[in-house]
Write a protein that holds these residues in place. Sequence first.
Motif, PDB file in Angstrom:
ATOM      1  N   ASN A  93     -35.139  13.467 -52.081  1.00  0.00           N
ATOM      2  CA  ASN A  93     -34.331  12.606 -52.068  1.00  0.00           C
ATOM      3  C   ASN A  93     -34.998  12.131 -50.840  1.00  0.00           C
ATOM      4  O   ASN A  93     -35.082  12.882 -49.080  1.00  0.00           O
ATOM      5  N   TYR A  96     -29.207  18.757 -55.554  1.00  0.00           N
ATOM      6  CA  TYR A  96     -29.314  18.148 -56.536  1.00  0.00           C
ATOM      7  C   TYR A  96     -29.407  18.355 -58.253  1.00  0.00           C
ATOM      8  O   TYR A  96     -29.804  18.506 -59.457  1.00  0.00           O
ATOM      9  N   ASN A 113     -24.788  18.845 -45.488  1.00  0.00           N
ATOM     10  CA  ASN A 113     -25.026  18.777 -43.530  1.00  0.00           C
ATOM     11  C   ASN A 113     -24.791  19.549 -43.009  1.00  0.00           C
ATOM     12  O   ASN A 113     -25.550  19.962 -42.592  1.00  0.00           O
ATOM     13  N   ASP A 157     -32.949  23.024 -50.232  1.00  0.00           N
ATOM     14  CA  ASP A 157     -31.409  22.598 -50.103  1.00  0.00           C
ATOM     15  C   ASP A 157     -31.700  22.266 -51.665  1.00  0.00           C
ATOM     16  O   ASP A 157     -32.810  21.122 -52.516  1.00  0.00           O
ATOM     17  N   VAL A 216     -17.672  19.101 -48.864  1.00  0.00           N
ATOM     18  CA  VAL A 216     -17.859  19.659 -49.044  1.00  0.00           C
ATOM     19  C   VAL A 216     -19.240  20.771 -49.123  1.00  0.00           C
ATOM     20  O   VAL A 216     -20.160  19.595 -50.067  1.00  0.00           O
TER      21      VAL A 216
HETATM   22  C1  LIG Z   1     -26.989  13.878 -50.891  1.00  0.00           C
HETATM   23  C2  LIG Z   1     -27.807  15.295 -50.070  1.00  0.00           C
HETATM   24  C3  LIG Z   1     -27.404  15.980 -49.633  1.00  0.00           C
HETATM   25  C4  LIG Z   1     -25.597  16.757 -49.240  1.00  0.00           C
HETATM   26  O1  LIG Z   1     -25.628  16.184 -48.569  1.00  0.00           O
HETATM   27  P1  LIG Z   1     -23.412  16.525 -47.747  1.00  0.00           P
HETATM   28  O2  LIG Z   1     -23.249  16.736 -46.684  1.00  0.00           O
HETATM   29  O3  LIG Z   1     -23.225  17.438 -48.645  1.00  0.00           O
HETATM   30  O4  LIG Z   1     -22.172  14.866 -48.360  1.00  0.00           O
HETATM   31  C5  LIG Z   1     -28.268  17.376 -49.168  1.00  0.00           C
HETATM   32  N1  LIG Z   1     -29.519  17.467 -48.997  1.00  0.00           N
HETATM   33  C6  LIG Z   1     -30.264  16.215 -49.862  1.00  0.00           C
HETATM   34  C7  LIG Z   1     -31.407  16.444 -49.965  1.00  0.00           C
HETATM   35  C8  LIG Z   1     -28.713  15.378 -50.291  1.00  0.00           C
HETATM   36  O5  LIG Z   1     -29.888  14.135 -51.244  1.00  0.00           O
END
Ligand SMILES: *Cc1c(COP(=O)(O)O)cnc(C)c1O
Length: 368
Positions: free
Chosen positions: A169, A199, A98, A196, A238
């Motif tokens: 997601n 996954y 994020n 991004d 991280v």
């Molecule tokens: C879970 C997720 C993240 C990961 O977020 P972090 O900050 O690394 O925990 C990033 N992008 C998507 C689409 C997600 O679902």
Amino acid sequence: MSSPCDLAPSNIHAIAPYQPGKPITELAREMGLAPESIIKLASNENPLGVSPKAYEAMQDALQDIARYPDGNSFALRDCVCRKFAVNPGQLVFGNGSNDILELAARAFLAPGTEAVYSQHAFAVYALVTQATGAQGVVVPARDFGHDLPAMLAAITDKTRVVFIANPNNPTGTLLGKAELRDFLSKVPSSVLVVLDEAYDEYLSAEYKSEAIGWLAEFDNLLISRTLSKAYGLAGLRVGFGLASTAIADLMNRVRQPFNVNSVAQAAAVAALEDEAFVERSRALNQAGMVQITRGLEQLGLSYIPSYGNFVSFKVSEAGAVYQKLLQNGVIVRPVAAYEMPDYLRVSIGLFEENARFLQVLGEILNKG
Ligand SMILES: *Cc1c(COP(=O)(O)O)cnc(C)c1O
């Protein structure tokens, strides 16, 4: 009397706060349930926990907790360079991925510019865009997935960033590699494409991203990876970005000097090296996905085929079903904020957790 809040920028007031999955401890307090009796399948966390090697690395790192972390994440950088065959200057580390998304927004967006992303895409793209005062341009999805031709058409001379989640997601949709590469070749070179891949570790070999190999060709590509999902370090925060050195350099200018803590850096190195743990996680997820989707079918429910460690399924009165699941100690994720009011998202858990989710869901639906 006016308050500082009255004078805060209107783009900040306009932000709809991110709605995280409900923590186990919170549900335990609210419902008077024992925390051990609750199962959380709401935040796409790794049900296997964390690699024992990463856990050990964390314990060791705690000894030095009085010291500031290495602001350049030297050991972690070295590890990622070896693993992904990139140069040290191509990397940016984040407090979760994020943070990477936010650094991209802060480095490249400003009032008067635009960021393009898809309907039903990960909520953080809108959040980080709005925080900069830039305009978010939402492109209608096609079959719940990214409509790349429409996204290309949405690019204007104000566009600075395009966000793409692959897999996405909460829909779990995946773009084909040829399609994605073709899109990259058509996007103006002045527009940053943020890919991004949170996954990617859950994909089987044939679907795994090859985008890191495309970095040599596309100077406007930023790939985001996380240690929060298959690597089991969601609580530690991280993530990292891979890009051209010019892009990584700009992002590093807006980064907080110590944004990745020392325990997280140490754990991330051990986690990235423990490929066997990631493979176990992937295999468990694959079996759990079959278990849950078959179970949903048996309950007569439809779902969006997913390439992640979660699946969104359609159920009437999703809000009420979510509440009833909570009452029974099962936490899933409502996705109404993603313009999917008839869906709930469930993360793939351990075999017994998946079984309990399906059993409780079945009981709720049969009682009507
Ligand atoms: C879970 C997720 C993240 C990961 O977020 P972090 O900050 O690394 O925990 C990033 N992008 C998507 C689409 C997600 O679902």
